[in-house]
Design a protein around this motif. Structure first.
Motif, PDB file in Angstrom:
ATOM      1  N   THR B  48       0.823  -1.213   0.000  1.00  0.00           N
ATOM      2  CA  THR B  48       0.000   0.000   0.000  1.00  0.00           C
ATOM      3  C   THR B  48       0.858   1.265   0.000  1.00  0.00           C
ATOM      4  O   THR B  48       0.541   2.245  -0.680  1.00  0.00           O
ATOM      5  N   TYR B  51       1.969   2.099  -3.397  1.00  0.00           N
ATOM      6  CA  TYR B  51       0.912   2.710  -4.216  1.00  0.00           C
ATOM      7  C   TYR B  51       0.668   4.156  -3.779  1.00  0.00           C
ATOM      8  O   TYR B  51       0.352   5.028  -4.595  1.00  0.00           O
ATOM      9  N   PHE B 152      -3.395   5.226   4.580  1.00  0.00           N
ATOM     10  CA  PHE B 152      -3.178   5.576   3.172  1.00  0.00           C
ATOM     11  C   PHE B 152      -3.720   6.972   2.865  1.00  0.00           C
ATOM     12  O   PHE B 152      -3.010   7.848   2.378  1.00  0.00           O
ATOM     13  N   GLU B 216      -3.859   0.260  -5.637  1.00  0.00           N
ATOM     14  CA  GLU B 216      -4.239   0.142  -4.229  1.00  0.00           C
ATOM     15  C   GLU B 216      -5.615  -0.528  -4.091  1.00  0.00           C
ATOM     16  O   GLU B 216      -5.831  -1.338  -3.191  1.00  0.00           O
ATOM     17  N   LYS B 220      -6.540  -3.978  -1.995  1.00  0.00           N
ATOM     18  CA  LYS B 220      -7.569  -4.081  -0.946  1.00  0.00           C
ATOM     19  C   LYS B 220      -8.408  -5.346  -1.131  1.00  0.00           C
ATOM     20  O   LYS B 220      -8.776  -6.000  -0.149  1.00  0.00           O
ATOM     21  N   GLN B 314     -12.543   1.227  -1.164  1.00  0.00           N
ATOM     22  CA  GLN B 314     -12.294   0.480   0.077  1.00  0.00           C
ATOM     23  C   GLN B 314     -13.573  -0.188   0.573  1.00  0.00           C
ATOM     24  O   GLN B 314     -13.557  -1.351   1.000  1.00  0.00           O
TER      25      GLN B 314
END
Lengths: 340, 340
Positions: B48, B51, B152, B216, B220, B314
């Motif tokens: 992460t 990214y 993030f 990213e 996830k 997300q």
């Protein structure tokens, strides 16, 4: 026979490389512009040609050229790359067919923005060769199959030779012989590995000069075997993607420059239950850990060995396609050229 | 409850962003070095954080800083990046925990090679903050869950603010309100989409400022839902990867800057039988094509909207995890920090 065109083109590579190297040696194929003369060099392509751009940008950077790979679509979609600039800039557009819409449109934008443009293609008289200010035709890479194999390795070798040192060229000269030996020696073990389990998830891990090759390996599985396939910078695999590893996962690792980190990663992969194929100059060091280790020539640097390293990767994808009853000559959903 | 920590942290983001922006506005959080003063800026991270480095490098480049993202492991494995150089170079190391082995080792190599180093982390007193020459602690990003979510977006917003213009800052100020609205309005539609079919393959397509976000997003899904997930530059999807699309594929498209190309790609994806979620400022234009379109604010540029754009991505990964009976609080094979 299913996959016959693809198989023939895959196996034809060492001979085509030999013919290509002969033309290069004779001076019959030369670069119309010198990348080293420019402040910035963009290498452009889509799909396999983008991964070729990644591999070549890495090669050029290590030889003092300020090169960078960009997918053709980014030039097309994003005004940022074609903004006004004082630097002297060269754009090298890569396309087997020379007809990919994104590249053709990108070339025009880049030319308008003041870039010098060089088109590289395996198809005589193709759009990118005609439209670009400079052109380089690499006929040895021409192929009838849908999946790019020898076009990838031929464009790679040609541009490596043309931007390399004498030592680089001596290394590249050895590829045809090494390629023949690799194909002969590992055809059966690769077939056996591809059929060892019902692999349905593939992961390609490569660092440094091998990262573009890892991306290209993942794409070969998608195109030929219509299976899930991902590529990462080697150690990044531990930072998330390994969550999905299981016994039906096959990992292809490009042997790392740093052997300790490479072996440690290889052991982690085996501990996750995945099968492991290791390729590259230092692969022999992984023999006790990997399910199959295919060593190139340890004396060849990873960049110069790139075309050689791709042979077992392409063959593994081909054998996986056959095991999964897919026809690599006619993959689902795909066309030979993306035109819109 | 399964996934409770993760869900809470996901939903906490707008409030944390508000707190973070207040500190930034008050001058309580400042950059100890100016990236624009350096000839070259490397942004480093793993998984992460890599990214995040991609997204921030893109942001900085568009604001005149010569920034580039590199996975931490590449510094560690490849002597090329730490070769002698005359340029003034800054390395910004990103790590939620500040303890990732690759980053710690990379920082030492880069410092030895003459880079100025700046550590950025969400954990007070962590190794990267202590060892680097300069440090930036972003406490609002701290989180207890295993999967990086608000770390993030918090590190992203903080560094965007600190390297942005006044206009950029005005845009970033609007994120908390927009984030709250997005989470409220789209929670139910996202849950419904995630459960609409037995999706087992996920593809994230983003160009320009959205490419790092696409990577990213794919991660996830891997981490939370333990499912196959890939990311590409948007139009590159047609150059091979689409071979694998089917009715159980969900594609998340970050709305393209170029609407015509974006809509054309969206239609192709639907023709392949895949489900389509579109996110980003221009998502409303895709409403007739997409299964679900989640518009941010069309007035916000894609870079400044990045944290906002990630919220539905997300949430989609979270809902997919729940649908697949996975626990995002404790993903298979993963640890919170990769230490070796």
């Amino acid at each position: 026979m299913t996959g016959e065109i693809t198989r023939r083109e895959l196996e034809s590579q060492p001979e085509r490389w030999a013919a290509l190297l002969q033309r290069l040696r004779a001076g019959a194929l030369t670069l119309p512009v010198r990348p080293a003369d420019f402040d910035e060099v963009l290498l452009l392509g889509s799909g396999t040609s983008y991964y070729l751009a990644l591999a070549l940008a890495d090669w050029m950077r290590r030889r003092g050229i300020a090169a960078r790979a960009v997918p053709s679509c980014e030039i097309l979609l994003d005004p940022f790359e074609t903004r006004d600039h004082d630097a002297s800039r060269l754009a090298i557009g890569l396309s087997r067919s020379g007809r990919s819409s994104e590249l053709i449109l990108a070339e025009a934008r880049l030319r308008d923005a003041g870039f010098t443009t060089l088109g590289v293609s395996c198809s005589q008289g193709s759009d990118i060769l005609v439209r670009s200010q400079h052109a380089l035709l690499i006929e040895e890479g021409h192929e009838d199959g849908l999946v790019m194999l020898r076009s990838f390795t031929s464009m790679l070798i040609a541009l490596q030779w043309l931007t390399g040192t004498d030592a680089d060229r001596a290394g590249l000269e050895r590829l045809p012989d090494l390629g023949r030996t690799t194909l002969e020696r590992y055809a059966a073990p690769l077939r056996k590995l591809a059929r060892a389990r019902d692999f349905d998830r593939f992961v390609f891990l490569g660092s440094g000069p091998d990262h573009g090759l890892a991306c290209e390996g993942a794409l070969k599985i998608q195109e030929m075997a219509i299976a899930t396939s991902e590529a990462y910078h080697s150690l990044d695999y531990r930072h998330g993607p390994k969550a999905c590893a299981d016994a039906n996962t096959a990992v292809v690792l490009f042997a790392l420059h740093d052997r300790d980190h490479g072996l440690s990663l290889a052991r982690d992969i085996k501990d996750l239950g995945a099968a492991l194929l290791v390729v590259g100059g230092d692969a022999a060091a992984y023999r006790d850990v990997a399910d199959l280790a295919i060593e190139g020539d340890p004396a060849l640097d990873a960049g110069a060995a790139a075309a050689l390293t791709m042979l077992p990767v392409q063959a593994f994808a081909y054998e996986t396609a056959i095991r999964r009853d897919r026809n690599p000559d006619a993959p689902a959903n795909l066309s030979k050229v993306v035109v819109f």
